[in-house]
Motif scaffolding. Structure first.
Motif, PDB file in Angstrom:
ATOM      1  N   UNK A   1       0.840  -1.208   0.000  1.00 35.43           N
ATOM      2  CA  UNK A   1       0.000   0.000   0.000  1.00 35.43           C
ATOM      3  C   UNK A   1       0.871   1.253   0.000  1.00 35.43           C
ATOM      4  N   UNK A   2       1.911   1.266   0.848  1.00 34.60           N
ATOM      5  CA  UNK A   2       2.797   2.435   0.915  1.00 34.60           C
ATOM      6  C   UNK A   2       3.551   2.603  -0.396  1.00 34.60           C
TER       7      UNK A   2
ATOM      8  N   UNK B   1       1.846 -11.265  -4.015  1.00 38.06           N
ATOM      9  CA  UNK B   1       1.320 -11.244  -2.650  1.00 38.06           C
ATOM     10  C   UNK B   1      -0.139 -11.673  -2.622  1.00 38.06           C
ATOM     11  N   UNK B   2      -0.918 -11.249  -3.604  1.00 42.70           N
ATOM     12  CA  UNK B   2      -2.331 -11.634  -3.680  1.00 42.70           C
ATOM     13  C   UNK B   2      -2.482 -13.141  -3.839  1.00 42.70           C
ATOM     14  N   UNK B   3      -1.647 -13.738  -4.671  1.00 40.97           N
ATOM     15  CA  UNK B   3      -1.690 -15.190  -4.865  1.00 40.97           C
ATOM     16  C   UNK B   3      -1.371 -15.898  -3.557  1.00 40.97           C
ATOM     17  N   UNK B   4      -0.334 -15.440  -2.844  1.00 44.73           N
ATOM     18  CA  UNK B   4       0.051 -16.037  -1.557  1.00 44.73           C
ATOM     19  C   UNK B   4      -1.079 -15.948  -0.544  1.00 44.73           C
TER      20      UNK B   4
ATOM     21  N   UNK C   1      -6.169 -14.699  12.364  1.00 42.69           N
ATOM     22  CA  UNK C   1      -6.503 -14.921  10.952  1.00 42.69           C
ATOM     23  C   UNK C   1      -7.452 -13.855  10.437  1.00 42.69           C
ATOM     24  N   UNK C   2      -8.590 -13.683  11.114  1.00 41.10           N
ATOM     25  CA  UNK C   2      -9.604 -12.735  10.629  1.00 41.10           C
ATOM     26  C   UNK C   2      -9.076 -11.303  10.681  1.00 41.10           C
ATOM     27  N   UNK C   3      -8.415 -10.925  11.781  1.00 41.14           N
ATOM     28  CA  UNK C   3      -7.883  -9.560  11.893  1.00 41.14           C
ATOM     29  C   UNK C   3      -6.843  -9.257  10.818  1.00 41.14           C
ATOM     30  N   UNK C   4      -5.832 -10.126  10.599  1.00 38.77           N
ATOM     31  CA  UNK C   4      -4.911  -9.870   9.486  1.00 38.77           C
ATOM     32  C   UNK C   4      -5.593  -9.800   8.130  1.00 38.77           C
ATOM     33  N   UNK C   5      -6.612 -10.652   7.922  1.00 35.99           N
ATOM     34  CA  UNK C   5      -7.345 -10.597   6.648  1.00 35.99           C
ATOM     35  C   UNK C   5      -8.021  -9.241   6.492  1.00 35.99           C
ATOM     36  N   UNK C   6      -8.620  -8.733   7.579  1.00 30.13           N
ATOM     37  CA  UNK C   6      -9.274  -7.421   7.528  1.00 30.13           C
ATOM     38  C   UNK C   6      -8.264  -6.328   7.189  1.00 30.13           C
ATOM     39  N   UNK C   7      -7.071  -6.402   7.777  1.00 25.01           N
ATOM     40  CA  UNK C   7      -6.017  -5.417   7.481  1.00 25.01           C
ATOM     41  C   UNK C   7      -5.557  -5.525   6.023  1.00 25.01           C
TER      42      UNK C   7
ATOM     43  N   UNK D   1      -5.730  -3.343   0.476  1.00 25.54           N
ATOM     44  CA  UNK D   1      -5.995  -3.492  -0.957  1.00 25.54           C
ATOM     45  C   UNK D   1      -7.127  -2.597  -1.447  1.00 25.54           C
ATOM     46  N   UNK D   2      -8.032  -2.216  -0.560  1.00 21.23           N
ATOM     47  CA  UNK D   2      -9.049  -1.232  -0.951  1.00 21.23           C
ATOM     48  C   UNK D   2      -8.384   0.108  -1.265  1.00 21.23           C
ATOM     49  N   UNK D   3      -7.430   0.507  -0.433  1.00 23.66           N
ATOM     50  CA  UNK D   3      -6.685   1.744  -0.692  1.00 23.66           C
ATOM     51  C   UNK D   3      -5.798   1.599  -1.929  1.00 23.66           C
TER      52      UNK D   3
END
Length: 307
Positions: free
Chosen positions: A122-123, A243-246, A206-212, A217-219
């Protein structure tokens, strides 16, 4: 740990099959995968350390990911190979505990590390001119260290709770490693509180990292859409494709196993899925991050020419 009037000092891992011919085939397959995993991840770490052009935040995180995958494969595959060629399917209580602790710690660490990598992307895309200032190496080291610390703290909590149970039902684990769900199946007594803990750890690790990752990726998508040229958009998106594939492969397999209702568990199916994120994914990661990566290819060519 008591089972009837006897102390459980070891567990029996059923593995994949008892057919001698299939065991031999599986031994060859897993041995090849182990060699490829060790060679691929070691080579990628070596390239990143050796080439100064790869001393950037992105490759720092990729190097740590390769280190985790290398360590993870050593937790699982040697025991799988022993089971395939030996009639001794036993694993000591201490060995099972150690395997459980390290596998959970490494898996949780990888979840956090993938989230840190999403923030890095993102950065890099949103603030390319300020990238080195926003992502200094001190911050990268802090994020990596926090990932390891968070992963193994949570693993310590889960391991202590899991192995405090009395395994009175049996000592046979219908899997190829000491996994959470087969161990819970062997436990006697009430496990309601344990289920609550498991879902808490699932949400926090798991859920928290997915949310981050989704937020990052929205940004990223919003930034890419503001790029006018199609070529510029494709170039920006290509930096995130690996990274998306991973993320998709890793989180998809974990969520499939651990977020389903208890009634839908199938240990035969889960063996196949868990093999993917414990054995196949660590082997594929070096390929995912190098096949379409121009910098890694150039570093490899430079090293080969020098040799």
């Amino acid at each position: 740990m008591q089972r009837g009037n006897h102390t459980v000092t070891e567990f029996i891992l059923l593995g994949f099959t008892r057919d001698p011919m299939m065991q031999l085939v599986l031994f060859v397959v897993f041995l090849i995968m182990y060699v490829l995993t060790v060679a691929g991840n070691t080579s990628l770490i070596g390239l990143i350390c050796n080439d100064s052009r790869l001393h950037t935040p992105m490759y720092f995180f990729i190097g740590n990911l390769s280190f985790l995958d290398l360590w993870l494969s050593c937790v699982y595959i040697p025991k799988i190979l022993v089971i395939c060629v030996s009639e001794d399917n036993s694993i000591s209580f201490a060995g099972c505990l150690a395997q459980f602790f390290f596998s959970a710690g490494l898996d949780y660490t990888e979840c956090y590390l993938l989230a840190a990598m999403a923030y890095d992307r993102y950065v890099a895309i949103s603030k390319p001119l300020l990238y080195s200032q926003v992502m200094p190496m001190k911050l990268c080291v802090f994020l990596a260290a926090a990932s390891y610390l968070g992963g193994f703290i949570n693993s310590s909590v889960l391991t202590k709770k899991t192995f405090s149970f009395d395994f009175c039902n049996d000592n046979i684990i219908d899997d190829f490693f000491c996994d959470l769900l087969p161990l819970v199946k062997l436990a006697c007594g009430r496990t309601d509180g344990y289920q609550a803990l498991m879902y808490f750890l699932l949400s926090s690790n798991v859920i928290t990292p997915i949310a981050l990752i989704l937020a990052s990726y929205l940004f990223i998508i919003a930034t890419i859409l503001r790029i006018r040229s199609t070529q510029g958009r494709l170039k920006a998106f290509s930096t995130c494709s690996s990274h998306l594939v991973s993320v998709t492969l890793y989180y998809g397999s974990i969520l499939y196993i651990y977020s389903r209702p208890k009634t839908s568990y199938s240990f035969d199916t889960d063996k196949i899925v868990s093999t993917f994120y414990t054995v196949v994914f660590p082997m594929l990661n070096p390929l995912i991050y190098s096949l379409r990566n121009k910098d890694v290819k150039e570093a490899l060519n430079k090293l080969l020419k020098r040799s």
